[in-house]
Scaffold this motif. Structure first.
Motif, PDB file in Angstrom:
ATOM      1  N   THR A 185      21.377  32.036  -6.578  1.00 40.40           N
ATOM      2  CA  THR A 185      20.385  32.218  -5.525  1.00 40.40           C
ATOM      3  C   THR A 185      20.160  33.714  -5.377  1.00 40.40           C
ATOM      4  O   THR A 185      21.104  34.467  -5.129  1.00 40.40           O
ATOM      5  CB  THR A 185      20.876  31.624  -4.191  1.00 40.40           C
TER       6      THR A 185
ATOM      7  N   ASP B 232      18.961  36.383  -3.320  1.00 43.62           N
ATOM      8  CA  ASP B 232      18.522  36.761  -1.979  1.00 43.62           C
ATOM      9  C   ASP B 232      17.839  38.121  -2.029  1.00 43.62           C
ATOM     10  O   ASP B 232      18.101  38.947  -2.898  1.00 43.62           O
ATOM     11  CB  ASP B 232      19.700  36.794  -1.017  1.00 43.62           C
TER      12      ASP B 232
ATOM     13  N   ALA C 144       8.862  36.994  -3.625  1.00 48.38           N
ATOM     14  CA  ALA C 144       8.604  35.581  -3.363  1.00 48.38           C
ATOM     15  C   ALA C 144       9.589  34.682  -4.106  1.00 48.38           C
ATOM     16  O   ALA C 144      10.037  33.667  -3.566  1.00 48.38           O
ATOM     17  CB  ALA C 144       7.176  35.235  -3.771  1.00 48.38           C
ATOM     18  N   ALA C 145       9.923  35.031  -5.355  1.00 50.28           N
ATOM     19  CA  ALA C 145      10.805  34.168  -6.144  1.00 50.28           C
ATOM     20  C   ALA C 145      11.339  34.951  -7.337  1.00 50.28           C
ATOM     21  O   ALA C 145      10.739  35.926  -7.779  1.00 50.28           O
ATOM     22  CB  ALA C 145      10.065  32.920  -6.622  1.00 50.28           C
TER      23      ALA C 145
ATOM     24  N   ARG D 225      13.013  34.034 -11.219  1.00 52.32           N
ATOM     25  CA  ARG D 225      13.230  32.956 -12.187  1.00 52.32           C
ATOM     26  C   ARG D 225      13.916  33.514 -13.432  1.00 52.32           C
ATOM     27  O   ARG D 225      13.536  34.571 -13.933  1.00 52.32           O
ATOM     28  CB  ARG D 225      11.909  32.302 -12.578  1.00 52.32           C
TER      29      ARG D 225
ATOM     30  N   ARG E 120       7.786  29.294 -17.321  1.00 54.36           N
ATOM     31  CA  ARG E 120       7.241  29.181 -15.966  1.00 54.36           C
ATOM     32  C   ARG E 120       6.697  27.791 -15.662  1.00 54.36           C
ATOM     33  O   ARG E 120       6.803  27.294 -14.550  1.00 54.36           O
ATOM     34  CB  ARG E 120       6.137  30.220 -15.778  1.00 54.36           C
TER      35      ARG E 120
ATOM     36  N   ASN F 287      14.956  24.423 -13.471  1.00 55.93           N
ATOM     37  CA  ASN F 287      15.439  25.757 -13.807  1.00 55.93           C
ATOM     38  C   ASN F 287      16.258  25.686 -15.090  1.00 55.93           C
ATOM     39  O   ASN F 287      16.517  24.618 -15.642  1.00 55.93           O
ATOM     40  CB  ASN F 287      16.242  26.365 -12.652  1.00 55.93           C
TER      41      ASN F 287
ATOM     42  N   ARG G  74       8.830  37.697  -8.893  1.00 54.21           N
ATOM     43  CA  ARG G  74       7.448  37.498  -8.434  1.00 54.21           C
ATOM     44  C   ARG G  74       7.333  37.944  -6.978  1.00 54.21           C
ATOM     45  O   ARG G  74       8.148  37.584  -6.129  1.00 54.21           O
ATOM     46  CB  ARG G  74       7.038  36.036  -8.578  1.00 54.21           C
TER      47      ARG G  74
ATOM     48  N   HIS H 132       5.055  38.546  -3.295  1.00 54.39           N
ATOM     49  CA  HIS H 132       3.980  37.968  -2.500  1.00 54.39           C
ATOM     50  C   HIS H 132       2.693  38.754  -2.732  1.00 54.39           C
ATOM     51  O   HIS H 132       2.728  39.960  -3.008  1.00 54.39           O
ATOM     52  CB  HIS H 132       4.338  38.009  -1.009  1.00 54.39           C
TER      53      HIS H 132
ATOM     54  N   THR I 199       4.041  40.427 -10.768  1.00 57.02           N
ATOM     55  CA  THR I 199       5.318  39.992 -11.316  1.00 57.02           C
ATOM     56  C   THR I 199       5.995  41.146 -12.032  1.00 57.02           C
ATOM     57  O   THR I 199       5.332  42.023 -12.590  1.00 57.02           O
ATOM     58  CB  THR I 199       5.139  38.821 -12.307  1.00 57.02           C
TER      59      THR I 199
END
Length: 388
Positions: A270, A272, A280-281, A283, A305, A310, A339, A341, A351
């Protein structure tokens, strides 16, 4: 690299006029600078096309330098040397700011180029870092500079040496900018020759190349960094700098080496982040693994993507008991995508792709300053980068 057309289309007419006037370039035919902005571009481009080849070549060289400083990293360099940024903030875009500095503050523009040269190569193959005493004053008096220049002349057998010392600042990923003193060293190299057409015939012309090196001293931490092409010369440059301009002893204590540890990616993560950084994310798209018992084999996992899962779930579902992430293998390379916002007025967020290879490889040094700061901040937080 931006062309003359790009610069002309993106820069206000008043800045362009200032450039041509400062260069003493008379445009045939004359351009109506007092006309509407939209009616100046085409006549100006036609006028430039009608100039003699030598003048066009000079404009192209100037445009190349200005264009290099009109992206995010170039702007960061311009702002890092500007004593008052108000006049830059008042200009409408990066091209206008770079051209204004080029015309009105030629020395500051050149120093900004030196800053970019230095920062683009940090933590790369041309870089080394050393630990020195904090809060020292960099000597700038003529006598100290001459002693330093003479030492460089003797060390490199160079007849001509030029040294530029100036204050700047450097962004950090932990908060406020750091004050830095940069010393740029230009030295003349051994004689060489190069091919050139002389009266239409190919000939060899003698020359003495000029080599650039840069040293930075951060008073708050005492860190000395050096960028130079020749690896063996870097400790010598730092030694001379410490002795002659910092009046301190060079202990040859290197900065802790940044090492990547990808073991954290062998299990679901995860990622954070702080809300202010607008992430935003994150990957993981690619993992390359090597078995513990041999160096001659590799397995690569990829989960792009468009996948609805995952990379860890994919490996478990597709490979079952043969999943290398379950044990017996170590991750040697990873590719991640960060990525962001969307910014106000935009529908898509930017990105940041990263490729990390054990033990020291990372393409962060090829990114913009903002991307490097965020990348280094979070690679440390996520346990991927460590100092050893």
């Amino acid at each position: 690299m931006p062309s003359v057309t790009t610069i002309v289309r993106k820069t206000p007419a008043s800045n362009l006029r200032q450039y041509f006037d400062a260069r003493g370039i008379v445009l045939p035919p004359a351009v109506n600078w007092d006309g509407p902005e939209g009616e100046i571009v085409r006549p100006l481009l036609r006028a430039v096309d009608e100039l003699d080849p030598e003048t066009r070549a000079r404009i192209a060289n100037d445009v190349e330098r200005v264009g290099e400083m009109a992206d995010e990293a170039g702007e960061a360099a311009l702002y890092s040397v500007a004593p008052d940024t108000g006049y830059l903030d008042a200009l409408p875009n990066a091209y206008a700011r770079a051209l204004w500095m080029f015309v009105n503050e030629a020395e500051l523009f050149r120093r900004a180029e030196e800053v970019r040269y230095t920062d683009d190569r940090r933590h790369g193959r041309m870089w080394d870092g050393f630990v020195a005493t904090p809060n020292l004053e960099v000597r700038r008096d003529a006598a100290a500079l001459e002693v330093f220049k003479d030492a460089v002349r003797q060390r490199f057998e160079s007849p001509n040496v030029q040294v530029d010392v100036f204050d700047r600042h450097r962004p950090t990923f932990v908060g406020d900018d750091r004050n830095v003193v940069q010393v740029t060293v230009y030295r003349e190299g051994r004689p060489d020759d190069f091919l050139e057409f002389v009266d239409g015939a190919l000939d060899r012309r003698p020359r003495r190349p000029v080599f650039e090196a840069a040293l930075t001293y951060e008073p708050e931490t005492g860190v000395i960094e050096v960028v130079a092409r020749d690896r063996e010369s870097r400790p010598d440059l730092v030694r001379l700098f410490a002795r002659d301009l910092l009046a301190t002893e060079f202990r040859e204590e290197r900065l802790p080496l940044r090492r990547f540890d990808l073991s954290v990616l062998s299990r679901p993560c995860t990622f954070d982040s702080d809300e202010d950084d607008e992430i935003a994310a994150v990957r993981v798209n690619h993992l390359r693994l090597m078995p513990f018992d041999t160096n001659g084999e590799r397995i690569t996992l990829e989960c792009m993507r468009g996948a609805d899962t995952n990379i860890w779930e994919m490996a478990a579902r597709r490979l079952g008991d043969a999943d290398p992430l379950q044990g017996g293998w170590t991750v040697t390379q990873a590719k991640l995508t960060i990525r962001f916002h969307p910014e106000p007025g935009s529908n898509r967020g930017k990105t940041l792709p990263l490729t990390i290879t054990m033990p020291h490889g990372c393409d962060l040094k090829d990114r913009t300053e903002r991307e490097r700061l965020i990348g280094e901040k979070y690679l440390r937080r996520w346990g991927i980068v460590r100092d050893v």
